[in-house]
Design an enzyme around this catalytic site. Structure first.
Site, PDB file in Angstrom:
ATOM      1  N   SER A  17       0.818  -1.223   0.000  1.00 18.50           N
ATOM      2  CA  SER A  17       0.000   0.000   0.000  1.00 18.50           C
ATOM      3  C   SER A  17       0.847   1.265   0.000  1.00 18.50           C
ATOM      4  CB  SER A  17      -0.958  -0.010   1.186  1.00 18.50           C
ATOM      5  OG  SER A  17      -0.229  -0.028   2.399  1.00 18.50           O
ATOM      6  N   GLY A  18       2.013   1.217  -0.657  1.00 21.64           N
ATOM      7  CA  GLY A  18       2.731   2.457  -0.957  1.00 21.64           C
ATOM      8  C   GLY A  18       2.114   3.076  -2.201  1.00 21.64           C
ATOM      9  N   THR A  50       6.316   5.241   1.340  1.00 16.14           N
ATOM     10  CA  THR A  50       5.809   6.444   0.652  1.00 16.14           C
ATOM     11  C   THR A  50       5.487   7.541   1.651  1.00 16.14           C
ATOM     12  OG1 THR A  50       4.899   5.195  -1.197  1.00 16.14           O
ATOM     13  CG2 THR A  50       3.862   7.305  -0.731  1.00 16.14           C
ATOM     14  N   GLU A 124      16.928  19.433  -6.225  1.00 14.89           N
ATOM     15  CA  GLU A 124      17.639  18.398  -5.448  1.00 14.89           C
ATOM     16  C   GLU A 124      18.878  17.969  -6.215  1.00 14.89           C
ATOM     17  OE1 GLU A 124      15.053  15.267  -3.988  1.00 14.89           O
ATOM     18  OE2 GLU A 124      13.592  16.718  -3.280  1.00 14.89           O
ATOM     19  N   HIS A 245      21.087   7.268   1.428  1.00  7.08           N
ATOM     20  CA  HIS A 245      20.765   8.696   1.511  1.00  7.08           C
ATOM     21  C   HIS A 245      21.849   9.348   2.354  1.00  7.08           C
ATOM     22  CE1 HIS A 245      18.660  12.434   2.308  1.00  7.08           C
ATOM     23  NE2 HIS A 245      17.783  12.095   1.385  1.00  7.08           N
ATOM     24  N   ARG A 293      23.609  11.371  -5.479  1.00  3.58           N
ATOM     25  CA  ARG A 293      23.538  10.912  -4.088  1.00  3.58           C
ATOM     26  C   ARG A 293      24.612   9.884  -3.738  1.00  3.58           C
ATOM     27  NH1 ARG A 293      17.388   9.716  -2.665  1.00  3.58           N
ATOM     28  NH2 ARG A 293      17.158  11.972  -2.670  1.00  3.58           N
ATOM     29  N   HIS A 362      18.528   3.619   1.785  1.00  4.80           N
ATOM     30  CA  HIS A 362      17.353   4.445   1.469  1.00  4.80           C
ATOM     31  C   HIS A 362      16.474   3.827   0.395  1.00  4.80           C
ATOM     32  CE1 HIS A 362      15.042   8.099   1.088  1.00  4.80           C
ATOM     33  NE2 HIS A 362      15.394   8.272  -0.174  1.00  4.80           N
ATOM     34  N   ARG A 397      19.587   6.022  -8.235  1.00  5.66           N
ATOM     35  CA  ARG A 397      18.355   6.742  -8.572  1.00  5.66           C
ATOM     36  C   ARG A 397      18.518   8.251  -8.442  1.00  5.66           C
ATOM     37  NH1 ARG A 397      14.223   8.620  -5.388  1.00  5.66           N
ATOM     38  NH2 ARG A 397      15.102   7.592  -3.561  1.00  5.66           N
ATOM     39  N   LEU A 403       8.669   8.307  -6.443  1.00  3.22           N
ATOM     40  CA  LEU A 403       7.203   8.435  -6.381  1.00  3.22           C
ATOM     41  C   LEU A 403       6.649   8.462  -7.802  1.00  3.22           C
ATOM     42  CD1 LEU A 403       6.755  11.137  -3.546  1.00  3.22           C
ATOM     43  CD2 LEU A 403       6.482   8.668  -3.349  1.00  3.22           C
TER      44      LEU A 403
HETATM   45  C1  SIN Z   1      14.622  13.306   0.134  1.00  3.27           C
HETATM   46  O1  SIN Z   1      13.692  14.076   0.390  1.00  3.27           O
HETATM   47  O2  SIN Z   1      15.793  13.588   0.299  1.00  3.27           O
HETATM   48  C2  SIN Z   1      14.299  11.949  -0.388  1.00  3.27           C
HETATM   49  C3  SIN Z   1      13.740  12.057  -1.731  1.00  3.27           C
HETATM   50  C4  SIN Z   1      14.044  10.844  -2.540  1.00  3.27           C
HETATM   51  O3  SIN Z   1      14.582   9.874  -2.033  1.00  3.27           O
HETATM   52  O4  SIN Z   1      13.793  10.877  -3.737  1.00  3.27           O
END
Ligand code: SIN
Length: 541
Positions: A17-18, A50, A124, A245, A293, A362, A397, A403
């Site tokens: 249920s994500g 999520t 980001e 992360h 990342r 992450h 990623r 998402l």
């Molecule tokens: C974050 O807000 O740093 C995580 C976002 C992501 O993993 O895409």
């Protein structure tokens, strides 16, 4: 539940249920084919990774294009972050479909943040433009999940689908060379194992962040779908690519709490400094704090080692104090209310003090191999979201693409449910041995963290593989079954990390730093699975 069956109508069980599971279930229930949909999840609907997504969801919308951004630039950034190990077609589909999926979410009521009448767009790491949509500042995942949960609940209320919360899937049922349903226990039948027949099972069970001591993932991220698919003989791929992360608030400074500080904070201008006050990221990459990342996580680990070797405290901090100075003392609380609330409750003032941070597991780029429509190598079995691997993310990623992936590939899978050919993927047969010594989740986390973390080497991986082969877990109840799934996924990650003798993206081998030319993606299939998936098994050239 509505029992009508139309031509094209299928009995569909969605597990998880994500974002991907909720979206797939809602779209399938609303499909004109009139599918009979059951959404099964092991906890409550809101218990998913999520829910914890802060930064946002990437999309180049018409607004972005008017400001000079392009779908092509999003594609290029995704490939660059993924070290070009991505599937190009999957990336193009992902980026091109983003605007339409955002329109759907807006129509369904997701309250994305705005600047005046326009959508507010954040930046980001590794993005060449500000194109990250967010909601509630830093509660984007929760805001989307709330809307999707309301949607599936009203569909269930109207008899158009069935919801089974607190139900844990223990096995995929097989007959006649295809998946025919799931075996599960939990509500409403308690510990009794029951069978839920289906024409199609869609696994949307998320990742396996719980393999590691430090993780941004909730307790529920235990690799369940990957373990189920492995047992059923599905081809798995890219398992060695696990993203760390860079900025989990150091649990040692947070009463043991694991809390992620969004990459969007660096997008607003926060810096990484070490215990001597040195801003070290420019020493490692021209994009400094906004490098991909994997680069930032590795740099933090190296800087900690460097500090230790010089006799300095091996600590690294995220310094957002400059943001407050430039944008005002209220800015952080307004832009990042969840983070502000959490750090303040822990007695930390990030307006005036840098926050201690550590890299943490992450996101799993690899998973159950699928075609571009979510089909796995096993007839009747689909996979979407983090559990799946269509090749969108490559070896690392791009931030805030996950998402989006959940939405785009859930929709594609639902469109493909009623028809299509099962894909055949080349894969190496792999046999995992089961031991006899009981292990705990903490044992597993310690071993995997030390052997298959940000940096790996062959000798440590070999020892880890041996140890994992000696361990066992009794899947007597849900906790035991989750740990058994973690043990299986640990063996898979370690096997893949041993097999990839080069360094690329998030997979960094200290004994093989350079990437030899021509290295392809690694896929494995369970040579012991007797199920339908095994027909796909063959040697990779
Ligand atoms: C974050 O807000 O740093 C995580 C976002 C992501 O993993 O895409």
């Amino acid at each position: 539940m509505n029992t009508r069956r139309r031509t094209g109508s299928r009995r569909i069980v969605v597990v998880g249920s994500g974002i991907a599971g909720l979206y797939a279930a809602a779209l399938a229930a609303e499909d004109p084919d009139g599918h009979q949909v059951t959404l099964v999840t092991k906890g409550a609907l809101a218990q998913s990774n999520t829910w914890f997504a802060q930064g946002g969801i990437t999309a180049v919308t018409g607004q972005g294009e008017a400001a000079g951004d392009s779908v092509g630039a999003h594609v290029a950034d995704t490939l660059r972050a993924g070290a070009e190990m991505n599937d190009d077609d999957a990336v193009r589909l992902l980026c091109a479909a983003a605007g339409a999926e955002i329109d759907t979410l807006l129509r369904w009521g997701v309250p994305f943040d705005r600047k005046g009448t326009l959508l507010a767009l954040g930046l980001e790491g590794a993005h060449s433009a500000a194109r990250i949509l967010h909601a509630g500042g830093d509660r984007t995942g929760a805001a989307i999940a709330e809307v999707l949960i309301n949607r599936v609940m009203s569909l269930a209320g109207a008899g158009r689908m069935e919801l089974r919360e607190h139900s844990f899937v223990t096995r995929l049922l097989e007959s006649g060379g295809r998946i025919t349903g799931v075996e599960l226990f939990g509500a409403p039948d308690g510990d009794v194992r029951t069978q839920l027949p289906a024409d199609v099972v869609v696994l949307a069970t998320g990742g396996a962040g719980q393999l590691y001591e430090a993780t941004t993932n909730p307790d529920t991220a235990t690799g369940d779908g990957v373990a189920l698919a492995w047992a059923a003989g599905a081809v798995l791929t890219d398992l060695e690519f696990i993203q760390f992360h860079p900025t989990l608030l150091d649990p040692a400074a947070a009463n043991g709490t694991a809390f992620m500080i969004s990459e969007a904070v660096r997008g607003e201008g926060a810096l990484l400094v070490d215990s001597t006050g040195h801003r070290f990221m420019p020493d490692y990459h021209p994009d400094a704090e906004l490098a991909p990342r994997d680069v930032v996580s590795r740099a933090i680990c190296r800087q900690r080692l460097l500090l230790g070797s010089r006799g300095e405290a091996p600590d690294v901090y995220l310094d957002a104090t400059g943001i407050s100075r430039v944008k005002g003392p209220d800015f952080l609380a307004r832009r990042f209310p969840t983070i502000h609330h959490t750090v303040t409750a822990l007695g930390l003032d990030w307006n005036t003090q840098p926050l201690p941070v550590v890299p943490a597991s992450h996101y799993w780029m690899g998973g159950i191999r699928t075609d571009l429509d979510g089909r796995t190598s096993v007839p009747g079995l689909f996979a979407v979201g983090e559990a799946a691997c269509a090749g969108v993310h490559g070896a690392n990623r791009l931030a805030s693409n996950s998402l989006l992936e959940g939405l785009v590939f859930a929709r594609r899978a639902v469109r493909a449910l009623a028809a299509g050919k099962t894909p055949v993927f080349e894969a190496l047969p792999l046999e995992l041995s089961e031991g006899t010594t009981h292990c705990t989740r903490a044992d597993l986390q310690q071993l995997v963290s030390s052997a298959a973390g940000v940096a790996r080497d062959g000798a440590t991986l070999e020892l880890a593989a041996k140890q994992l082969g000696e361990w066992t877990v009794e899947p007597a109840d849900q906790a035991g079954a989750e740990d058994a799934n973690l043990l299986a996924t640990a063996r898979l990650v370690v096997a893949a990390a041993r097999a990839r003798e080069n360094s690329v993206g998030a997979h960094y081998r200290t004994d093989f730093e350079a990437r030899p030319a021509g290295s392809g993606r690694l896929s494995f299939v369970n040579s012991r699975a007797g199920g339908p998936g095994n027909s796909a098994s063959q040697e990779q050239p």
